[in-house]
Structure formats: structure tokens, C-alpha cells
Design a protein around this motif. Sequence first.
Motif, mmCIF file in Angstrom:
data_model
loop_
_atom_site.group_PDB
_atom_site.id
_atom_site.type_symbol
_atom_site.label_atom_id
_atom_site.label_comp_id
_atom_site.label_asym_id
_atom_site.label_seq_id
_atom_site.Cartn_x
_atom_site.Cartn_y
_atom_site.Cartn_z
ATOM 1 N N ARG A 248 0.927 -1.269 -0.127
ATOM 2 C CA ARG A 248 0.054 -0.096 0.215
ATOM 3 C C ARG A 248 0.799 1.129 0.014
ATOM 4 N NH1 ARG A 248 -3.065 3.156 3.837
ATOM 5 N NH2 ARG A 248 -2.306 2.045 5.712
ATOM 6 N N GLU A 249 0.556 2.150 -0.914
ATOM 7 C CA GLU A 249 1.208 3.605 -0.876
ATOM 8 C C GLU A 249 0.264 4.637 -0.687
ATOM 9 O OE1 GLU A 249 4.290 4.030 -3.853
ATOM 10 O OE2 GLU A 249 3.286 2.186 -4.809
ATOM 11 N N LEU A 250 1.024 5.722 -0.034
ATOM 12 C CA LEU A 250 0.091 6.950 0.274
ATOM 13 C C LEU A 250 0.427 7.892 -0.960
ATOM 14 C CD1 LEU A 250 0.220 7.034 3.890
ATOM 15 C CD2 LEU A 250 -1.560 6.329 2.755
ATOM 16 N N PRO A 251 -0.483 8.704 -1.285
ATOM 17 C CA PRO A 251 -0.370 9.687 -2.459
ATOM 18 C C PRO A 251 0.932 10.781 -2.227
ATOM 19 C CG PRO A 251 -2.527 9.991 -1.728
ATOM 20 C CD PRO A 251 -1.643 8.898 -0.729
ATOM 21 N N HIS A 252 1.618 10.857 -1.059
ATOM 22 C CA HIS A 252 2.706 11.698 -0.982
ATOM 23 C C HIS A 252 3.699 10.675 -0.467
ATOM 24 C CE1 HIS A 252 1.196 10.972 2.939
ATOM 25 N NE2 HIS A 252 2.453 11.591 3.487
ATOM 26 N N LEU A 253 3.650 9.483 -0.700
ATOM 27 C CA LEU A 253 4.875 8.582 -0.439
ATOM 28 C C LEU A 253 5.069 7.610 -1.474
ATOM 29 C CD1 LEU A 253 4.215 7.915 3.555
ATOM 30 C CD2 LEU A 253 5.715 9.612 2.553
ATOM 31 N N LYS A 254 5.054 8.087 -2.754
ATOM 32 C CA LYS A 254 5.077 7.186 -3.863
ATOM 33 C C LYS A 254 6.755 6.690 -3.753
ATOM 34 C CE LYS A 254 0.938 7.289 -5.806
ATOM 35 N NZ LYS A 254 0.123 5.977 -5.839
ATOM 36 N N ALA A 255 6.540 5.244 -4.045
ATOM 37 C CA ALA A 255 8.019 4.518 -4.410
ATOM 38 C C ALA A 255 8.551 4.712 -5.501
ATOM 39 C CB ALA A 255 7.849 3.261 -3.927
ATOM 40 N N ASP A 256 9.755 5.073 -5.882
ATOM 41 C CA ASP A 256 10.528 5.270 -7.095
ATOM 42 C C ASP A 256 11.288 4.082 -7.441
ATOM 43 O OD1 ASP A 256 12.521 5.796 -5.652
ATOM 44 O OD2 ASP A 256 12.510 7.979 -6.022
ATOM 45 N N GLY A 257 11.586 3.286 -6.470
ATOM 46 C CA GLY A 257 12.332 2.107 -6.710
ATOM 47 C C GLY A 257 14.214 2.569 -6.604
ATOM 48 N N GLU A 258 14.310 3.885 -6.457
ATOM 49 C CA GLU A 258 15.715 4.363 -6.541
ATOM 50 C C GLU A 258 15.862 4.751 -5.146
ATOM 51 O OE1 GLU A 258 17.991 4.087 -8.609
ATOM 52 O OE2 GLU A 258 16.710 3.187 -9.956
ATOM 53 N N ARG A 259 15.170 5.612 -4.426
ATOM 54 C CA ARG A 259 15.538 6.109 -3.104
ATOM 55 C C ARG A 259 14.326 5.779 -2.076
ATOM 56 N NH1 ARG A 259 20.642 7.840 -2.076
ATOM 57 N NH2 ARG A 259 21.641 8.748 -3.820
ATOM 58 N N VAL A 260 13.215 5.595 -2.654
ATOM 59 C CA VAL A 260 11.961 5.315 -1.901
ATOM 60 C C VAL A 260 11.658 3.782 -2.435
ATOM 61 C CG1 VAL A 260 9.461 6.162 -1.244
ATOM 62 C CG2 VAL A 260 11.206 7.620 -1.653
ATOM 63 N N TRP A 261 11.402 2.913 -1.471
ATOM 64 C CA TRP A 261 11.128 1.587 -1.914
ATOM 65 C C TRP A 261 9.852 1.062 -1.224
ATOM 66 C CZ3 TRP A 261 16.718 -0.276 0.121
ATOM 67 C CH2 TRP A 261 17.716 0.141 -0.899
ATOM 68 N N THR A 262 9.129 -0.063 -1.886
ATOM 69 C CA THR A 262 8.413 -0.974 -0.987
ATOM 70 C C THR A 262 9.197 -2.134 -0.773
ATOM 71 O OG1 THR A 262 7.968 -1.895 -3.364
ATOM 72 C CG2 THR A 262 6.464 -0.060 -2.601
ATOM 73 N N TYR A 263 8.740 -3.094 -0.030
ATOM 74 C CA TYR A 263 9.109 -4.235 0.118
ATOM 75 C C TYR A 263 9.774 -5.199 -1.079
ATOM 76 C CZ TYR A 263 5.156 -6.834 -1.622
ATOM 77 O OH TYR A 263 3.972 -7.253 -2.321
ATOM 78 N N ARG A 264 9.184 -4.957 -2.336
ATOM 79 C CA ARG A 264 9.973 -5.503 -3.433
ATOM 80 C C ARG A 264 11.206 -4.928 -4.022
ATOM 81 N NH1 ARG A 264 5.415 -7.950 -7.495
ATOM 82 N NH2 ARG A 264 7.234 -8.519 -8.641
ATOM 83 N N HIS A 265 11.123 -3.693 -3.866
ATOM 84 C CA HIS A 265 12.216 -2.827 -4.030
ATOM 85 C C HIS A 265 13.718 -3.123 -3.032
ATOM 86 C CE1 HIS A 265 9.316 0.096 -5.615
ATOM 87 N NE2 HIS A 265 9.974 -0.449 -6.787
ATOM 88 N N ALA A 266 13.180 -3.255 -1.724
ATOM 89 C CA ALA A 266 14.007 -3.511 -0.566
ATOM 90 C C ALA A 266 14.389 -4.865 -0.660
ATOM 91 C CB ALA A 266 13.373 -3.334 0.660
ATOM 92 N N MET A 267 14.114 -5.968 -1.689
ATOM 93 C CA MET A 267 14.822 -7.285 -1.488
ATOM 94 C C MET A 267 15.740 -7.265 -2.798
ATOM 95 S SD MET A 267 11.601 -10.022 -0.818
ATOM 96 C CE MET A 267 10.450 -9.082 -1.528
ATOM 97 N N VAL A 268 15.790 -6.112 -3.565
ATOM 98 C CA VAL A 268 16.857 -6.041 -4.847
ATOM 99 C C VAL A 268 17.283 -4.808 -4.616
ATOM 100 C CG1 VAL A 268 15.677 -7.854 -6.086
ATOM 101 C CG2 VAL A 268 14.868 -5.785 -6.477
#
Length: 456
Positions: A143-163
Motif C-alpha cells: 500500500r502506498e500513500l499519495p505523498h509517499l510514492k515509491a520510485d525504486g531508487e530512493r523510496v522503496w516498497t518491500y519488492r524494491h528492498a529485496m533487490v
Amino acid sequence: MSDRFDLVVIGSGPGGYVSAIRAAQLGQKVAIVERERLGGICLNWGCIPTKALLRSAEIKHYLDTAASYGLSVEKAGFDLAKVTERSRKVAGQLNSGVKGLMKKNGITVLEGEATLTAATRVKVGDRTLEAGNVIVATGARARELPHLKADGERVWTYRHAMVPPAMPSDLLVIGSGAIGVEFASFYSDMGARVTIVEMQDRILPVEDAEISAFMEKALSKQGMTIRKGASVEKLAVDADGVTATISGEAARFSHVIVAIGIAPNTEGLGLEALGVKTERGHIQTDEWGRTSVPGLWAIGDVTGPPWLAHKASHEGVVAAEKIAGEAHAHPMDKSNIPGCTYSRPQVASVGLTEEGAKAAGHSVKVGRFPFIGNGKAIALGEPEGLVKTVFDAKTGELLGAHLVGAEVTEMIQGYVIARQCEATEAELMATIFPHPTISEAMHESVLAAYGRAIHI
């Protein structure tokens, strides 16, 4: 082109593929539809690969503390790419295993997006599957909030955090549920400075308050910064990092993990047109997994909390057996679902917390036993831990058990079995626990609830 099956399962995570196998075992002709990879999020991007990462961090921790065991080891270095590669290989191996299980059980596997054109009709590409019953097991996503969008570079979800594209130096983890705490533990042990922000007044808020307090102290001792009752109001990303506004104060981080829960994958299935009842996006079901529409069932994360793989698997078995008319089918009892957090230290629990038991009107007896009183824990160099048991004072029913410490995610099953078999304090106190084991602390906690603890 139309195909006929007894059961079509949409989604192949731990709920979907398990329900498909159980149905096949019961003589059903089964098809399963998957849009990404067999095994779903749990196997490919959740439970399994995160445990592989955590195992690497655990070994690094032991190497870093080798001197306390009388061993001489050079400072442990690591190759983040190879750590990640091992995690992905573990996931890949198990993905192949699920493929083998589908073949072994004669289950038809279809790749693609599934749409329900009727309660028991599923369209996948140019194929239409007619079924006696359909199980929706589409899971959920971060789940993401409008002002906390993940970009995969600096802001991660769990999927980004695993790679991870790079090792964080200063990591902000937003949310202190199991996912947030596990990633905080991994990156902290790998050398990052970690800050956890939690909106509620304690971390791991679904756990017993005493266990939450224990974990906060343990993680703080490891060097993590924990901010409770706080919220991240803004993230400003630039080439060098992220500036986070936390309850009005600005702080600088190299990376951010957003771990604020999950959202069900129900879009595009055609549920609205069928009149399927939902609540906050989650499909509503009865204790067997039946939805409001005859012939259509739902299991796992798409049906709501607790969002756990083993809950999904068990629901899958329950639904498959009910569909097949199995005489011994039993409904799901959510009170006996264990919860586990695979951090350092680990956390595991089942049943009611002390507060929950009192709120439910129980007069309680509470037992506690610290790992410092357990010989095996001391010998392992793992004296940091606690076992807490909650009993009904009148009946002796085990209302809940709450553990924190080394290997407690393996130990909790003893209490789950006790609750499933409706054991009381009498049976648990009369049980012989092997020595030396950490599990002896489980016995001592039961004894402590009745004033009979031996080693404390």
C-alpha cells in the motif's frame, strides 16, 4: 475456446496453489491462473526471499560477534549483489518446485490475466474456463500513500528492498509491522543506520504490549532510532537522498522503505458486476471461504487480515475440502493463527494478548519466563528473550502465548497445537520438555503462571 473444470483457482500464491493441490487430491479437475510467477508474492517477493536475506544478515552478525564465542574472525565484509542473488536463487528454486507440484497433481496452469464473466466462468486471453466453482486467491500488494510514492531508487516498497540498487547508509522505515521490522533488522545488521517511524504508540502494535516494549528496547540497543506516535508528512527526493518531514521535523536519509500495509488485488476481476460484497476492497467471505455469490469463493490476503501465508494456505484447504464435500472439512478458526516476525530477535504469538483477554472479560493468570534463566539460550549466546503465557484463571484454558527471542518462530507451534487440542495448564505442566532446549522456557512460563516456575 471453452474448457470445463470442476474448480478454477485465480492466483497461485500459498493460498491458491495449496487449494488447487488439495482439490486435485480429492479428485477434482483443476485449473490455476497466474499472471506473474507461480508461488505468488510470498514465494517470489515475500516470505521466502526475505528469510534468505535475513539469514545472510544473521550469519554476518555471528561473524561480527565471533570473539564472544572465543573465535578469531576478520571483520565480515559482504557483497550486496551476491546476497541479493542468493535470495533470488532461493525463490527461483521454490518457484520451480511449485511448477513440479502442479504437474504431479495434474493441474492445468494458465498464464495471463483472469476476468470473471460470471461467478463460475473465467476468461483468460482467448480462452474461457467453465467451472463448478471458482476460488479467488489474488493476494495483495504494498500500500502506498499519495505523498509517499515509491520510485525504486530512493523510496522503496518491500519488492524494491529485496533487490536494492545500493546499500543504504541511513535508512528510514515507515511502519513497524512485521515487514517494516524485518527489513529494519536486515539492513541494520548489514551496517545501515536505521530509523523506524510508527504512527501508533508502540512498535509491532498487533503484539502484546509487553512484547512490543521488549522489542523496542532490543532494537534501540542495536542502534536503531525508534519514533512512536509520529508520522511522515512529506518526502523530498533528490540525487543524493531523501529529506523526510517527520511530525514537523526535517531529517535526512539515503533511502526510505514504505511498509504501511497492503492493498487487495481485486481490480479488473469483474467482482463489481457480479455483486460480490467487499469491505475496504477486501472480499467478504464466511468461515468456509464462500463469497456472497454462489459458486465463487475467496481466500488469503484478498479477504483481509491477518495477511499471512499460512492463513491463506489453511483457508485454501478449508475451501477445497468444502467444495469437494469432504466429510471432515472444518471451518477456519482465526484465533489459532500464529503470527511471526523474523527479525533479530524474533517475535511469535498466538491467541489473545493479556490486554485482549481482559477486555474479553477473562480473569487471567499470566506466566513469564526470561531466556536468561534458560541454559540452552545462555550456551547459544542468545540470553535476550521472553516467553509469556496467558491463561483463563477459572478454566485453565491457554488464551494466548507471546514469545520474543532466538528461534521463537519455530517454538510457537507448540502453543498452537496446545490451543488446537484445547489443552489446559494441567496438560502443559505435565508435558516433558527435552533438556537442554530453548523450548524449556515455554514450560517454565506455564509453570510461572501458577507459581510453580523452577528456574526463576
